[in-house]
Design a protein around this motif. Sequence first.
Motif, PDB file in Angstrom:
ATOM      1  N   SER A   1      40.927  38.879   6.737  1.00 20.10           N
ATOM      2  CA  SER A   1      40.326  38.585   5.432  1.00 20.10           C
ATOM      3  C   SER A   1      39.152  39.503   5.106  1.00 20.10           C
ATOM      4  O   SER A   1      38.715  39.551   3.951  1.00 20.10           O
ATOM      5  CB  SER A   1      39.843  37.133   5.392  1.00 20.10           C
ATOM      6  N   ILE A   2      38.622  40.232   6.100  1.00 19.87           N
ATOM      7  CA  ILE A   2      37.398  41.012   5.890  1.00 19.87           C
ATOM      8  C   ILE A   2      37.604  42.108   4.855  1.00 19.87           C
ATOM      9  O   ILE A   2      36.742  42.350   3.995  1.00 19.87           O
ATOM     10  CB  ILE A   2      36.913  41.593   7.232  1.00 19.87           C
ATOM     11  N   VAL A   3      38.743  42.786   4.910  1.00 24.02           N
ATOM     12  CA  VAL A   3      39.014  43.860   3.941  1.00 24.02           C
ATOM     13  C   VAL A   3      39.013  43.313   2.528  1.00 24.02           C
ATOM     14  O   VAL A   3      38.403  43.891   1.607  1.00 24.02           O
ATOM     15  CB  VAL A   3      40.356  44.539   4.256  1.00 24.02           C
TER      16      VAL A   3
ATOM     17  N   GLN B   1      39.197  38.058  -9.990  1.00 27.76           N
ATOM     18  CA  GLN B   1      40.095  36.928  -9.752  1.00 27.76           C
ATOM     19  C   GLN B   1      41.188  37.278  -8.750  1.00 27.76           C
ATOM     20  O   GLN B   1      41.492  36.509  -7.838  1.00 27.76           O
ATOM     21  CB  GLN B   1      40.737  36.466 -11.076  1.00 27.76           C
ATOM     22  N   GLY B   2      41.762  38.476  -8.900  1.00 22.95           N
ATOM     23  CA  GLY B   2      42.818  38.892  -7.988  1.00 22.95           C
ATOM     24  C   GLY B   2      42.321  39.077  -6.568  1.00 22.95           C
ATOM     25  O   GLY B   2      42.985  38.683  -5.600  1.00 22.95           O
ATOM     26  N   GLU B   3      41.144  39.682  -6.411  1.00 19.77           N
ATOM     27  CA  GLU B   3      40.591  39.897  -5.080  1.00 19.77           C
ATOM     28  C   GLU B   3      40.201  38.583  -4.417  1.00 19.77           C
ATOM     29  O   GLU B   3      40.403  38.396  -3.214  1.00 19.77           O
ATOM     30  CB  GLU B   3      39.378  40.827  -5.144  1.00 19.77           C
ATOM     31  N   MET B   4      39.644  37.644  -5.198  1.00 23.19           N
ATOM     32  CA  MET B   4      39.303  36.337  -4.636  1.00 23.19           C
ATOM     33  C   MET B   4      40.557  35.607  -4.180  1.00 23.19           C
ATOM     34  O   MET B   4      40.556  34.925  -3.134  1.00 23.19           O
ATOM     35  CB  MET B   4      38.546  35.500  -5.669  1.00 23.19           C
ATOM     36  N   LEU B   5      41.641  35.757  -4.926  1.00 18.77           N
ATOM     37  CA  LEU B   5      42.900  35.129  -4.534  1.00 18.77           C
ATOM     38  C   LEU B   5      43.371  35.641  -3.179  1.00 18.77           C
ATOM     39  O   LEU B   5      43.847  34.868  -2.332  1.00 18.77           O
ATOM     40  CB  LEU B   5      43.965  35.388  -5.599  1.00 18.77           C
ATOM     41  N   LEU B   6      43.220  36.942  -2.940  1.00 20.24           N
ATOM     42  CA  LEU B   6      43.603  37.525  -1.654  1.00 20.24           C
ATOM     43  C   LEU B   6      42.721  36.999  -0.524  1.00 20.24           C
ATOM     44  O   LEU B   6      43.188  36.770   0.596  1.00 20.24           O
ATOM     45  CB  LEU B   6      43.526  39.055  -1.725  1.00 20.24           C
ATOM     46  N   VAL B   7      41.427  36.802  -0.815  1.00 22.32           N
ATOM     47  CA  VAL B   7      40.515  36.258   0.187  1.00 22.32           C
ATOM     48  C   VAL B   7      40.905  34.827   0.542  1.00 22.32           C
ATOM     49  O   VAL B   7      40.977  34.449   1.717  1.00 22.32           O
ATOM     50  CB  VAL B   7      39.059  36.298  -0.312  1.00 22.32           C
TER      51      VAL B   7
ATOM     52  N   GLN C   1      43.737  33.387   0.385  1.00 21.72           N
ATOM     53  CA  GLN C   1      44.977  33.307   1.149  1.00 21.72           C
ATOM     54  C   GLN C   1      44.723  33.303   2.651  1.00 21.72           C
ATOM     55  O   GLN C   1      45.534  32.782   3.419  1.00 21.72           O
ATOM     56  CB  GLN C   1      45.890  34.476   0.782  1.00 21.72           C
ATOM     57  N   HIS C   2      43.594  33.866   3.065  1.00 22.43           N
ATOM     58  CA  HIS C   2      43.265  33.908   4.497  1.00 22.43           C
ATOM     59  C   HIS C   2      42.217  32.868   4.884  1.00 22.43           C
ATOM     60  O   HIS C   2      42.310  32.258   5.945  1.00 22.43           O
ATOM     61  CB  HIS C   2      42.759  35.297   4.872  1.00 22.43           C
ATOM     62  N   THR C   3      41.211  32.660   4.030  1.00 23.35           N
ATOM     63  CA  THR C   3      40.138  31.730   4.380  1.00 23.35           C
ATOM     64  C   THR C   3      40.496  30.280   4.076  1.00 23.35           C
ATOM     65  O   THR C   3      39.941  29.359   4.678  1.00 23.35           O
ATOM     66  CB  THR C   3      38.855  32.078   3.616  1.00 23.35           C
TER      67      THR C   3
ATOM     68  N   ARG D   1      42.915  35.334  11.706  1.00 25.81           N
ATOM     69  CA  ARG D   1      42.908  34.996  10.275  1.00 25.81           C
ATOM     70  C   ARG D   1      41.654  35.527   9.599  1.00 25.81           C
ATOM     71  O   ARG D   1      41.725  36.066   8.473  1.00 25.81           O
ATOM     72  CB  ARG D   1      43.007  33.477  10.133  1.00 25.81           C
ATOM     73  N   MET D   2      40.520  35.415  10.262  1.00 25.35           N
ATOM     74  CA  MET D   2      39.277  35.893   9.680  1.00 25.35           C
ATOM     75  C   MET D   2      39.228  37.425   9.619  1.00 25.35           C
ATOM     76  O   MET D   2      38.747  38.010   8.638  1.00 25.35           O
ATOM     77  CB  MET D   2      38.086  35.380  10.483  1.00 25.35           C
TER      78      MET D   2
END
Length: 602
Positions: A385-387, A467-473, A475-477, A381-382
């Motif tokens: 999320s790195i990308v 906002q969009g990139e944080m949302l993707l982060v 989703q994994h964290t 999961r981590m």
Amino acid sequence: MVSGHKVVHALRIFKWKWHARSSLTTGLLDEIPHGIELSDYHKAPSHGSESPSGLLDGDTLILEPIGDLDLFFQRIYSYYCEKGLWCIIIKWIFELLSLAFTICFSGFFLLYVDWNGLRNAKCGMVAVESGIKPCDLSKEALHEHPLTPFTLIKSIIVGYLAIFSIYWIFCFLRFFAQLKETLKIRHFYHNSLHVTDKEIQTTPWALILEKVVKVQSVQQLSVVKDLSIHDVVMRLMRKENYLIGMLNKGVLALPIPRWIPGAGSTVSVDPDGLQRRLVLPKTLEWTLNWYILESMFDRNFCIRRDFVSDPKTLKKRLMIVGFAMLLLSPFLVIFMLVYLFLRHAEQFYNHPSTASSRRWSNLSKWMFREFNEVDHLFKHRMNTSIVHASDYIKQFPSPILTIVAKFISFVSGGFAAVLIIIAFLEESLLEGHIFGRNLLWYAAVFGTITAISRAAMIDELLVLDPQGEMLLVVQHTHYMPKRWRGKENTETVRLEFETLFQYTGMMLLEDMASIFLTPYLLLFVVPKRVDDILQFIMDFTVDVEGVGHVCSFSLFDFENHGNRKYGSPFNSSRNQRSSQGKMEKSFLRCSREAIYCITQNV
């Protein structure tokens, strides 16, 4: 297609039966012996054994007591993660060789190499131009008597070599001790689970758990009750769940200044204005694990009464460990310097931009990890999320830095190009000297500067959407504090995010600093939080039949710890709930994994 009945069955996997005693304050201190219901075996378990176990060979049940079910399940999981017997043996062998090489390498270069002689030695073209005989490095750059004179620094180096040589001997002997147990686990996989070493590499962990639970009905791994998947996972994560809960509830928030290496954002502020921050370097994590989490259970997996009722002893123990680590810190620093040099020097030399790459800090990993989440699934999961985390950081470009980086890249790239042309014309020209350095040295320097400067440039095709990139982060964290919501594009959120997602080079420096930081924390800071740590253990411990004492959050007890804001059918008091709905999020993840397991078997 999965039937509705099977999906409902998957969600029912996480139902349990447990004693009415819901905390240590109402159950632990009552000296009530646990009854053990023995199955129809030929003989009772031996003393100290939690359950008997045997291998089914035709109609014959071969009994072999399992003294520690937690350790047994941990070995099953480790065997799965390390992918079989030969992978484990080869890994151990090369770990021993790596440690031996590190010790020998550091001893040779720290004691035998004469660095002053090496710097003054004249070799190659320099020796020819000077009209002297080419140097013999074995004579000019090596000490014939490395311990003469025996200075303080050399005594520290010798002490370091002695300590880690003894540690190597310990690891070598432990290899043979662990090999016997590993062979038993391999036998269990092959004969009870019917999974070969090759099949382990492609078999989902959920399927292994399901097979272990099925074996329970035949071999009776536990004589108290039929273990469920939830029971097995709670045993695997018994200690880790407590650490996750302590960080989630802010129990390990320490009154430390912001400049402390690895310190996170402010969790709370005392009435006197003192800010409390989370910090968890690897050395502190190991200390808390060994001297709190490993020490607080008895052989029946229950919290020891004397442990929670005697905070002074724990405080004293932590301070003694801190003082011992302070005495060992010079030796640990030498080992860390040599180890990090061997591990990262070639990587940084050939790929300088890796020093500016980022990864999650040790603190962030424990903040993001969920209850009952085993290690390999959490790492997956981590890693995914790195990308997205890197893309979020890129949402805050520095135009000035980009302008400067472009200029530096232009200049250094020009010099590097000239040196490449010279190499094509005549390779021997690279041996020429300018300002006391040959051209090969300048080629390496300009190449490194060019690589680093280009890594600092902004991608011209980058679309800014914090906002969009944080949302993707997220989703994994599964981590999104309230103070971040709606402020993803602010500098405050970016700075706090960067304390969790750090530069690789900076994390290496923090690892070095933690060797001295951890003794300071154990001597002066952590003992002040012992009372709160023990109070957390008492308040959030329950006794589960057939499992023992576990962190109550890992039970997914919504009635006592639920939060309606995160979908719980019950709403408990704030001091009983997990922060940011971690318990509810953990339950949803476990439910998804259970449904996935069902779908794979349809």
